[in-house]
Design a protein around this motif. Structure first.
Motif, PDB file in Angstrom:
ATOM      1  N   VAL A  90       0.902  -1.271  -0.118  1.00 52.25           N
ATOM      2  CA  VAL A  90       0.189  -0.050  -0.220  1.00 52.25           C
ATOM      3  C   VAL A  90       0.853   1.134   0.004  1.00 52.25           C
ATOM      4  O   VAL A  90       0.557   2.312  -0.722  1.00 52.25           O
ATOM      5  N   GLY A  91       1.919   1.181   0.693  1.00 51.05           N
ATOM      6  CA  GLY A  91       2.895   2.474   0.924  1.00 51.05           C
ATOM      7  C   GLY A  91       3.468   2.405  -0.593  1.00 51.05           C
ATOM      8  O   GLY A  91       3.735   3.530  -1.001  1.00 51.05           O
ATOM      9  N   LEU A  92       3.879   1.536  -1.322  1.00 57.01           N
ATOM     10  CA  LEU A  92       4.524   1.528  -2.344  1.00 57.01           C
ATOM     11  C   LEU A  92       3.554   2.313  -3.523  1.00 57.01           C
ATOM     12  O   LEU A  92       4.194   2.635  -4.423  1.00 57.01           O
ATOM     13  N   VAL A  93       2.472   1.781  -3.367  1.00 56.52           N
ATOM     14  CA  VAL A  93       1.479   2.263  -4.424  1.00 56.52           C
ATOM     15  C   VAL A  93       1.258   3.626  -4.099  1.00 56.52           C
ATOM     16  O   VAL A  93       1.082   4.482  -5.127  1.00 56.52           O
ATOM     17  N   LEU A  94       1.051   4.050  -2.792  1.00 53.55           N
ATOM     18  CA  LEU A  94       0.796   5.566  -2.529  1.00 53.55           C
ATOM     19  C   LEU A  94       1.935   6.318  -3.156  1.00 53.55           C
ATOM     20  O   LEU A  94       1.773   7.492  -3.526  1.00 53.55           O
ATOM     21  N   LEU A  95       3.242   5.703  -2.825  1.00 52.79           N
ATOM     22  CA  LEU A  95       4.397   6.475  -3.103  1.00 52.79           C
ATOM     23  C   LEU A  95       4.340   6.630  -4.766  1.00 52.79           C
ATOM     24  O   LEU A  95       4.919   7.789  -5.377  1.00 52.79           O
ATOM     25  N   ALA A  96       3.985   5.686  -5.629  1.00 51.39           N
ATOM     26  CA  ALA A  96       4.089   5.519  -6.958  1.00 51.39           C
ATOM     27  C   ALA A  96       3.034   6.786  -7.418  1.00 51.39           C
ATOM     28  O   ALA A  96       3.509   7.495  -8.400  1.00 51.39           O
ATOM     29  N   VAL A  97       1.883   6.699  -6.645  1.00 48.09           N
ATOM     30  CA  VAL A  97       0.912   7.702  -7.128  1.00 48.09           C
ATOM     31  C   VAL A  97       1.210   9.193  -6.967  1.00 48.09           C
ATOM     32  O   VAL A  97       1.032  10.038  -7.866  1.00 48.09           O
ATOM     33  N   LEU A  98       1.950   9.500  -5.841  1.00 47.31           N
ATOM     34  CA  LEU A  98       2.344  10.818  -5.445  1.00 47.31           C
ATOM     35  C   LEU A  98       3.531  11.171  -6.495  1.00 47.31           C
ATOM     36  O   LEU A  98       3.443  12.072  -6.889  1.00 47.31           O
TER      37      LEU A  98
END
Length: 114
Positions: free
Chosen positions: A18-26
């Motif tokens: 979830v953190g990696l996906v959030l980081l990718a989106v940002l």
């Protein structure tokens, strides 16, 4: 808003995906809007020099000083949940907010003048 949950998901959670996906989106949002905003800041005659100078100067200052600041904070014991880089990013955001406000205000005034 997303920075501290991002640090939690990346470091202290079993849901690091979830953190990696959030980081990718940002990162994608920043990657899309940075060139758009930078090209609108300068007139066509000086756009190349203005974009190159401002972008590279920001990378030198923030990219060059960030490891030093993070190392200092880590040596002082502030290293829980990846807080050190998040403090730096939050500081940059708060420094950029007044300049963004002034830029938007100037554009609105210039539209009414013409």
């Amino acid at each position: 808003i997303f920075l501290f949950p991002l640090g939690y998901f990346l470091i202290a959670s079993e849901y690091y995906i979830v953190g990696l996906v959030l980081l990718a989106v940002l990162g994608g949002i920043v990657g899309v809007f940075t060139p758009i905003l930078l090209t609108n800041l300068f007139p066509v005659e000086t756009r190349l020099a203005g974009v190159a100078l401002s972008y590279n100067l920001a990378m030198v200052v923030f990219g060059g000083l960030s490891p030093i600041i993070i190392s200092y904070f880590t040596s002082q014991g502030f290293n829980k949940f990846m807080i050190n880089p998040l403090y730096i990013v939050t500081s940059i955001i708060f420094l950029a907010m007044p300049s963004s406000y002034i830029y938007l205000k100037m554009n609105i005034i210039n539209k009414f003048k013409s």
